[in-house]
Design a protein around this motif. Sequence first.
Motif: not given
Length: 275
Positions: A176-178, A180-202
């Motif tokens: 899941i992406v909140s 909070r996850d996306a606020s501090f990512v400056d690279d707009r082309t970064m894939k969600i896989l690299d900064f999302m909250t993973s399934r085992d944390e949800i």
Amino acid sequence: MTDPQQTTKKPRMNGDEPLWELDEETLNSGAEGWSAKDIFTGNTSRMAYTYDDLILLPAHIHFSVNDVSIKSKLTKKISLNVPFVSSPMDTVTEAPMAISMALNGGIGIIHSNFSDEDQADEVRKVKRYKNGFITDPICLSPENTVEDVANIKRTLGYSGIPITDTGKMGGRLVGIVSNRDASFVDDRTMKILDFMTSRDEISVAREGVSLATANDLLRKSKKGKLPVVNDADELVALIARTDLQKNREFPLATKEDVSKQLLVGAAIGTRPDDR
């Protein structure tokens, strides 16, 4: 000597303040005002009234204002806690007005000066604003980017987005992406896989859970969203914390009994081409 029957008002004392009792003749004369029944059903002359002809006078009631209900039927199956309907005019009712009306106990009717697709989109905006179980949430896949998250936040107003392997509802939940996850990512082309909250944390709820139980799980998790999954870990619904807050803030809201979505109407034209 004055005849007591001719006295209009007779004071009686309550401490130092006199209280006035009215005799029957004075009451019947209308000197102290008429009841609504007397004015509208006892009007033998069938006289018509304008707004300026009537003045409301305060009076005593024998019940609390909290006991007053103005709930009214809009249709045979739809009731409004506050009987107000906003006009289906293009200068009056689109999604923002319809949302405000429904939250406060009335209902808005979306005007028909739209294409069918645009009018349906306005209705969807109202329906998505407040839900119980969100059965058609916007989903993304791990291959989507920060830019995709930003576009959803800009157009729909939220950024808590479930991530499935297919990028669609019904896919296997992988994260899941909140905001909070996306606020501090400056690279707009970064894939969600690299900064999302993973399934085992949800924290998740299982398919078939009641809305009350799901809300309790959401409170305990202290998260913004609670995904609902089936036995195959496929996403079947979503619960939002903001909807819990709206329930407390707008107890009179006009909503559907099961889905808890806000109710809204859509106007149609009377011309043959509009049918």
